[in-house]
Motif scaffolding. Structure first.
Motif, short mmCIF file in Angstrom:
data_model
loop_
_atom_site.label_atom_id
_atom_site.label_comp_id
_atom_site.label_asym_id
_atom_site.label_seq_id
_atom_site.Cartn_x
_atom_site.Cartn_y
_atom_site.Cartn_z
N ALA A 118 -22.37 16.41 -42.09
CA ALA A 118 -20.99 16.27 -41.58
C ALA A 118 -20.01 15.99 -42.71
N ILE A 119 -20.39 15.10 -43.63
CA ILE A 119 -19.53 14.77 -44.76
C ILE A 119 -19.30 16.00 -45.64
N ASP A 120 -20.33 16.83 -45.77
CA ASP A 120 -20.20 18.06 -46.58
C ASP A 120 -19.43 19.16 -45.86
N GLY A 121 -19.02 18.88 -44.61
CA GLY A 121 -18.22 19.85 -43.87
C GLY A 121 -19.02 21.04 -43.36
N LEU A 122 -20.33 20.88 -43.20
CA LEU A 122 -21.17 22.00 -42.77
C LEU A 122 -21.26 22.14 -41.26
N LEU A 123 -21.15 21.02 -40.55
CA LEU A 123 -21.36 21.04 -39.10
C LEU A 123 -20.07 21.27 -38.34
N ASP A 124 -20.17 22.05 -37.29
CA ASP A 124 -19.03 22.29 -36.40
C ASP A 124 -19.01 21.18 -35.36
N THR A 125 -18.33 20.09 -35.70
CA THR A 125 -18.32 18.91 -34.84
C THR A 125 -17.63 19.18 -33.51
N ALA A 157 -21.17 14.91 -34.19
CA ALA A 157 -21.47 15.90 -35.22
C ALA A 157 -22.64 16.78 -34.85
N ALA A 158 -23.51 16.30 -33.95
CA ALA A 158 -24.68 17.06 -33.53
C ALA A 158 -25.04 16.63 -32.11
N VAL A 159 -25.97 17.35 -31.51
CA VAL A 159 -26.37 17.09 -30.12
C VAL A 159 -27.76 16.48 -30.11
#
Length: 364
Positions: A118-125, A157-159
């Motif tokens: 999430a910090i690296d901006g990879l996840l579609d929150t 950030a994830a499920v």
């Protein structure tokens, strides 16, 4: 879907032609060509959802592929590709995929990766939050949802999908023969490891994580550290690995490792030594249960009644009386710049109609 972009592009061309006041017959012909072209794209092109999974053993991959197949029957315009990934290799593979612009659409991974991704901006929150909202907040335990909040945006950030608790699996019959207490504390674990250690007879007291390249080592070490009050951080959140509690834990862990098999060990060695009767104790998650019961053809159990004679201790008591355990929350992450709509639908299906199959994919 991808072909919608084509539709938008063609609509813009049509608007341009009308503005230029071209003959109606030419415009009509172009409209027909556009409709035909879009129909071809709609028929031929499918949205591809790449699903990376760290549950990569063949039997579990088979279950996940069956779930994907059922999903595709309901969504013929979506193709799901199940791609097994070794858990220790995941950070490297994600970094490589990012550099190539080919991140997976959905990935199954442990909680320890959520904050970093999430910090690296990879996840579609936003996609993860939308999926959770569609399924209903009440469908999830609040604690699980709190753990997957993005440290950047504050939304999910994830499920969360499932979880497990790790502990010590031990030979109750052998412990009874030696009159030893169950391995629930630093003292009883070390005492038993010494008592059973007999390398000349190919017998080892315990198998713990000693391979520095495996997540398993961190998973085994962590409850020992926590049970001694060693968290790795000071009150200000700075990383500190030289506190008296941490040094004491490292010293104890080193002594314990001496009563295990030679070489670098992780969960593969733990399972193998235990099911052939060459280890009295091992650390593992509940996923070991079908192996111990002899239900997995690939792993031959040579100990009679091993399941009956196996005990499980999930909690360790440290020298200061602190109790600790290790638990893992597993999640599904949706990555940015992918087919978000299709990814959300697949995640909802996995936690919906496919969820019972996920839970029974392996005991534990």
């Amino acid at each position: 879907m991808r072909y919608r972009k084509i539709i938008v592009f063609l609509e813009r061309i049509l608007k341009y032609l009308k503005e230029k006041k071209m003959k109606k017959s030419i415009v009509l012909l172009l409209v027909l060509i556009m409709v035909f072209s879009v129909s071809i794209f709609a028929f031929a092109e499918k949205t591809v959802v790449e699903f990376w999974t760290t549950d990569n053993e063949k039997a579990r991959v088979d279950v996940q592929e069956a779930i994907a197949a059922d999903f595709m029957k309901l969504h013929p315009d979506i193709e799901v590709k199940v791609i097994p990934v070794n858990e220790p290799d995941l950070p490297t593979k994600i970094a490589t995929a990012k550099a190539a612009g080919r991140l997976p659409d959905v990935c199954r991974f442990g909680l320890e990766y959520v904050a970093g991704f999430a910090i690296d901006g990879l996840l579609d929150t936003k996609a993860a939050t939308m999926a959770i909202a569609d399924m209903g907040y009440a469908s999830f335990y609040k604690g699980a949802l709190d753990l997957v909040r993005s440290p950047v945006e504050g939304i999910w950030a994830a499920v969360p999908i499932d979880g497990w608790v790790q502990g010590i699996w031990y030979r109750k019959d052998l412990f009874a023969e030696k009159g030893l207490a169950a391995p629930t504390s630093w003292d009883t674990i070390l005492e038993a490891a010494k008592a059973f250690y007999d390398p000349a007879s190919a017998m080892y007291g315990i198998v713990i994580g000693t391979d520095p390249g495996q997540v398993f080592t961190q998973q085994v070490f962590e409850p020992f550290a926590l049970s001694n009050g060693a968290t790795g951080f000071d009150k200000d959140g700075n990383i500190v690995m030289n506190t008296p509690e941490m040094v004491e834990t490292l010293d104890y862990y080193t002594k314990l490792a001496a009563y295990g098999p030679p070489g670098a060990c992780y969960w593969r060695e733990a399972r193998q030594y235990y099911i052939i009767g060459q280890a009295a104790m091992m650390f593992y998650s509940p996923y070991i249960m079908d192996d111990i019961a002899g239900l997995v053809e690939a792993y031959q159990v040579t100990v009679p009644d091993l399941a009956k004679n196996t005990g499980f201790c999930p909690i360790i008591t440290g020298p200061r009386g602190i109790k600790a355990s290790y638990g893992q929350l597993v999640t599904l992450g949706i990555f940015k710049d992918t087919d978000t709509e299709a990814a959300i639908e697949f995640v909802k299906y996995v936690l919906g109609p496919g969820y019972v199959d996920i839970l029974f994919m392996s005991p534990g």
